[in-house]
Design an enzyme around this catalytic site. Structure first.
Site, PDB file in Angstrom:
ATOM      1  N   GLY A  40       0.795  -1.221   0.000  1.00 14.89           N
ATOM      2  CA  GLY A  40       0.000   0.000   0.000  1.00 14.89           C
ATOM      3  C   GLY A  40       0.824   1.266   0.000  1.00 14.89           C
ATOM      4  O   GLY A  40       2.032   1.263  -0.202  1.00 14.89           O
ATOM      5  N   GLY A 173       0.996  23.346   3.576  1.00 13.60           N
ATOM      6  CA  GLY A 173       0.431  22.381   4.516  1.00 13.60           C
ATOM      7  C   GLY A 173       1.436  22.023   5.587  1.00 13.60           C
ATOM      8  O   GLY A 173       2.478  21.440   5.295  1.00 13.60           O
ATOM      9  N   HIS A 436      20.891   1.824  32.078  1.00 12.87           N
ATOM     10  CA  HIS A 436      21.660   3.077  32.020  1.00 12.87           C
ATOM     11  C   HIS A 436      22.962   2.837  31.266  1.00 12.87           C
ATOM     12  O   HIS A 436      23.606   1.815  31.464  1.00 12.87           O
ATOM     13  CB  HIS A 436      21.967   3.566  33.434  1.00 12.87           C
TER      14      HIS A 436
END
Length: 844
Positions: A40, A173, A436
């Site tokens: 698609g 836009g 971490h």
């Protein structure tokens, strides 16, 4: 091909192919009808190809900034064709992957265009398929708008196939598609200009995230026009030109390519859905809460139903629909934790409720923020822009929303999505051990910050009621309370009324905690002046302001720095562009706006029009309607000070246009010959009306003109607030001490035309962009943020408060009474003259 299937899926995009594979897994005989390549829009022309190119642009950006990391190269270039080739390779690989999954899963792929014939019949290019259930997953198409000259634009499909990077790209836009392409091409060196009709680009994103992104975009040369209506796109010899209007002003931007990216619309062309009993509403397929249509055995998912038009939402809906069909379930899609990812630089991602939504719903929430500048991993990456923000229910701590702008935000949002989907609390998030050094630690720290328990940033402390901050001047009381925020996390030390230092020195202007209140007060004043000017421009276009309305937008550092360097006993003579000058001096902005409106409550009781402000108590001697006409008045003021043997200084502010008239030279000469305590302050915004200074004057460096009168003169950076204030103070105090006139030229730049009615076509886009990058307010905010004195949350609150304040200023002016017509011929600058005989003097 003909055949019978349990499920026929129309459309092989991320909704359709996922639904088909799940159906096959559950034992259904399944077919997918696709007229294009499988995958698609997302895989072939959307998500995947754009992200491949964005990765290329990101690597290019990192390589260019590699020197601090030890990456040294003589020349780093960008090979657009190579990037395009890689993009196509990635797309091809994924398309083949989906086709391989169909084969492995037993899904039949049927090539062609499908239409519904009713009763489970799907026609495919002349062939007929029979299905027990049909899933419509036809997706969406590019939206079109009636725009004059639209034939000169390209769309989001065509821009992916450009042969070269455009030198100038205009984007119509400011949504996700437009901003992703804007980010990519700006990083590759294009001069990018975005036009958005709404007040904010990315309207679905919280304003503080957008502000952080806008700073980055502006820093690499991007320009955004909001509240902008594009009128037409014109083709000329030099390329394309976008003509637009914003805030009542017209403008134009030149471009080599213009991208029209105004959204997408559900795609049902050729489906003949309504003939099969499927209801459509303005093009979208109507479904119930279980994704079933009005037609028996017909379902719909993804963009075609017009909901949340995202690939991952379509895939999710495909799974829900198949479960309802094959599993005979009764599932209802749950969208409350649907993440939205925007691949700009820095990236933006959010899930759940935003601050505005929570407020609109009346929820009592607590908010925690953690900046990436405090993240060890972000610093090692060299990508410390942005922050993580969490929103939680105040009573229970349940996580309601998470918003991230920064490195790998689109990956980080997954943990927050999982937490919100499962109703986890802030405490449950922070009790989870986070590795971490990693970026996900920032989500944990934001959760801790919302509880006042952050480890790596200062926490919110209870504070007494926040005192008010004056709008301007010494000891004013017109301002509203401002709650200061620590670096991205809530900082509570309030902004107190900022009394100026007893003397302006380098030490008093250092970016240190002891100067914080004073510096933040200066920042607020610049913001207030800019917003005042912007709204005045709007009011002029609405015919509420008569005459001319001249603008100071972009000159805020020059104005605030210059005026704030004075003592309260000094005199100011200024020009007719003095709205900001008056506010900086301490005149009530309501009275300034009321004067512009011609109201009785104005500084001159509505008699001065839009050009004359006056306040005897503040020794603000007002504007003058003739260019340079107030310079001789300043000389008269200097004589008065010298006559009274006072230690006052006359501060005369004027524009570069005044330096080419006789009154300028006569005034400077007179002041020097008679040793008058006048500081001449030239605001050189580089254009006198429509003519560049270097073209209008034989001497481009205006301060050199004062040298002809044996006068000490300097040129300063008018875009740097602290430099303006320090250098001006030094010159003013020298003049106070020896009564010698001095000259200051402040180089700045106005971002708007000379006046509201100035079309501003005489400046090139490159010229404007060069100086827009040096926006004095943005530059000062960067300094404050870097030094830990404020953060984006604080700036956001200031902007919100000022918006409300200026709105109230306009309301006050609009509702104020008009002056009595009989009083209009009285003195504009001495309203009390008739009642104070001592002001008149003895003419004999």
């Amino acid at each position: 091909m003909t055949g019978s299937f349990d499920i026929v899926v129309i459309g092989g995009g991320p909704g359709g192919y996922v639904a088909a594979l799940r159906a096959a897994q559950l034992g259904a005989r399944t077919a997918v009808v696709e007229k294009d390549r499988v995958g698609g829009t997302c895989l072939v022309r959307g998500c995947i190809p754009t992200k491949a190119l964005l990765q290329s642009s990101e690597l290019y950006t990192l390589a260019k900034g590699g020197a601090p990391f030890g990456l040294v190269a003589d020349k780093i270039g960008f090979d657009w064709p190579a990037a395009q080739k890689r993009k196509s390779s990635v797309v091809d690989q994924l398309v083949k992957g989906v086709e391989g999954l169909f084969k492995a899963g037993g899904v039949t792929l049927v090539r062609g265009s499908a239409s519904l014939a009713g009763n489970g019949i799907v026609d495919v290019s002349g062939d007929r398929l029979q299905a027990k259930d049909v899933i419509i997953a036809t997706g969406s198409a590019i939206a079109r708008i009636p725009l004059k000259g639209a034939e000169h634009t390209i769309d989001s499909d065509q821009i992916l196939e450009l042969k070269e990077v455009p030198a100038r790209l205009a984007v119509i836009g400011g949504g996700v598609v437009g901003m992703e392409f804007a980010a990519m091409f700006a990083a590759l060196g294009s001069k990018v200009t975005v036009f958005e009709m709404l007040p904010q680009i990315l309207p679905m994103v919280d304003a503080d995230l957008v502000a952080a992104y806008m700073k980055h975009l502006a820093g690499i040369g991007g320009e955004v026009h909001t509240n902008a209506k594009v009128e037409e796109v014109v083709k000329g010899k030099g390329g394309l030109q976008v003509r637009f209007s914003s805030g009542g002003e017209g403008g134009s931007v030149d471009a080599d390519q213009v991208l029209l990216a105004v959204g997408r619309v559900p795609y049902t062309l050729g489906l003949e859905a309504e003939k099969a009993g499927v209801k459509l509403d303005r093009g979208r397929v109507v479904v119930d809460e279980h994704l079933h249509t009005d037609a028996d055995g017909v379902w719909a998912i993804g963009d075609v139903i017009g909901g949340i038009m995202l690939a991952h939402v379509a895939s999710y809906e495909g799974l829900v629909a198949v479960d309802n069909i094959v599993g005979h379930a009764n599932r209802t899609p749950d969208y409350h934790a649907a993440p939205n990812c925007i691949y700009t630089e820095p990236e933006i991602a959010h899930v759940g409720l935003g601050e505005k939504e929570a407020k609109e719903q009346g929820l009592d929430v607590k908010i925690g923020k953690f900046p990436f500048v405090a993240s060890g991993r972000a610093l090692t990456l060299g990508q410390s822009e942005g922050f993580v923000k969490v929103i939680a229910e105040a009573s229970s701590g349940k996580l309601l929303g998470a918003h991230i702008v920064g490195p790998r935000a689109t990956d980080l949002i997954a943990e927050a999505t999982l937490a919100i989907q499962n109703g986890l609390t802030l405490e449950q998030v922070d009790l989870t051990i986070h590795a971490h050094p990693t970026l996900p630690e920032s989500l944990m720290e934001a959760a801790l910050a919302a509880q006042g328990r952050a480890i790596h940033i200062p926490n919110r402390r209870p504070s007494p009621p926040t005192p008010t901050l004056p709008l301007a001047g010494e000891g004013g009381t017109n301002g509203e309370a401002v709650q200061v925020q620590n670096r991205e996390q809530h900082m509570t030390a309030p902004v107190k009324s900022p009394p100026p230092p007893t003397a302006i020195t380098p030490k008093s202007l250092e970016l240190k905690k002891e100067n914080r209140d004073f510096l933040l007060g200066l920042h607020r004043e610049m913001q207030l002046i800019r917003r005042f000017e912007e709204r005045a421009q709007e009011q002029y276009t609405k015919a509420r302001i008569g005459g001319y309305c001249h603008l100071n937008i972009g000159e805020e550092a020059t104005v605030v720095g210059g005026v704030k360097a004075l003592k309260s006993n000094d005199y100011i003579f200024t020009s007719y562009r003095e709205h900001g000058h008056a506010i900086a001096r301490g005149i009530d902005p309501k009275a300034v706006m009321a004067e512009l409106f011609g109201k009785e409550t104005g500084t001159s009781h509505g008699r001065g029009g839009s050009m004359h402000m006056f306040d005897a108590d503040l020794r603000f001697m007002g504007g003058y309607g003739i260019v340079g006409g107030h310079l001789p008045l300043a000389v008269g003021g200097g004589w008065a000070v010298r006559y009274h043997k006072e230690k006052d200084v006359v501060f005369c502010m004027f524009g570069d246009g005044a330096t080419n008239i006789g009154a300028f030279h006569e005034s400077l000469n007179f002041a020097k010959v008679f040793k008058l305590p006048v500081v001449w302050f030239c605001i050189n915004n580089r254009y006198g009306m429509g003519t560049p200074v270097e073209a209008a004057s034989a001497v481009a460096d205006i301060y050199k003109k004062a040298c002809a009168y044996d006068m000490e003169s300097i040129q300063i950076d008018g875009m740097d607030l602290r430099e303006v204030m320090l250098k001006t103070s030094e010159m003013v105090e020298k003049t106070r001490a020896d009564s010698e006139p001095r000259f200051i030229e402040a180089l700045c730049y106005r971002f708007k035309g000379h006046s509201v009615v100035d079309p501003d076509k005489y400046r090139s886009a490159e010229d404007k962009e060069k100086f827009r990058k040096a926006d004095p307010i943005v530059a000062f905010e960067h300094e404050l943020e870097k030094s830990g004195l404020a953060d984006e949350e604080y700036f956001k609150k200031v902007r919100q408060e000022i918006d409300a304040e200026v709105q109230e200023i306009i309301r006050f002016a609009d509702e104020s009474p008009d002056p009595n017509p009989d009083d209009l011929y009285k003195y504009a600058y001495a309203g009390e003259w008739e009642n104070r005989p001592e002001l008149r003097g003895d003419p004999l």
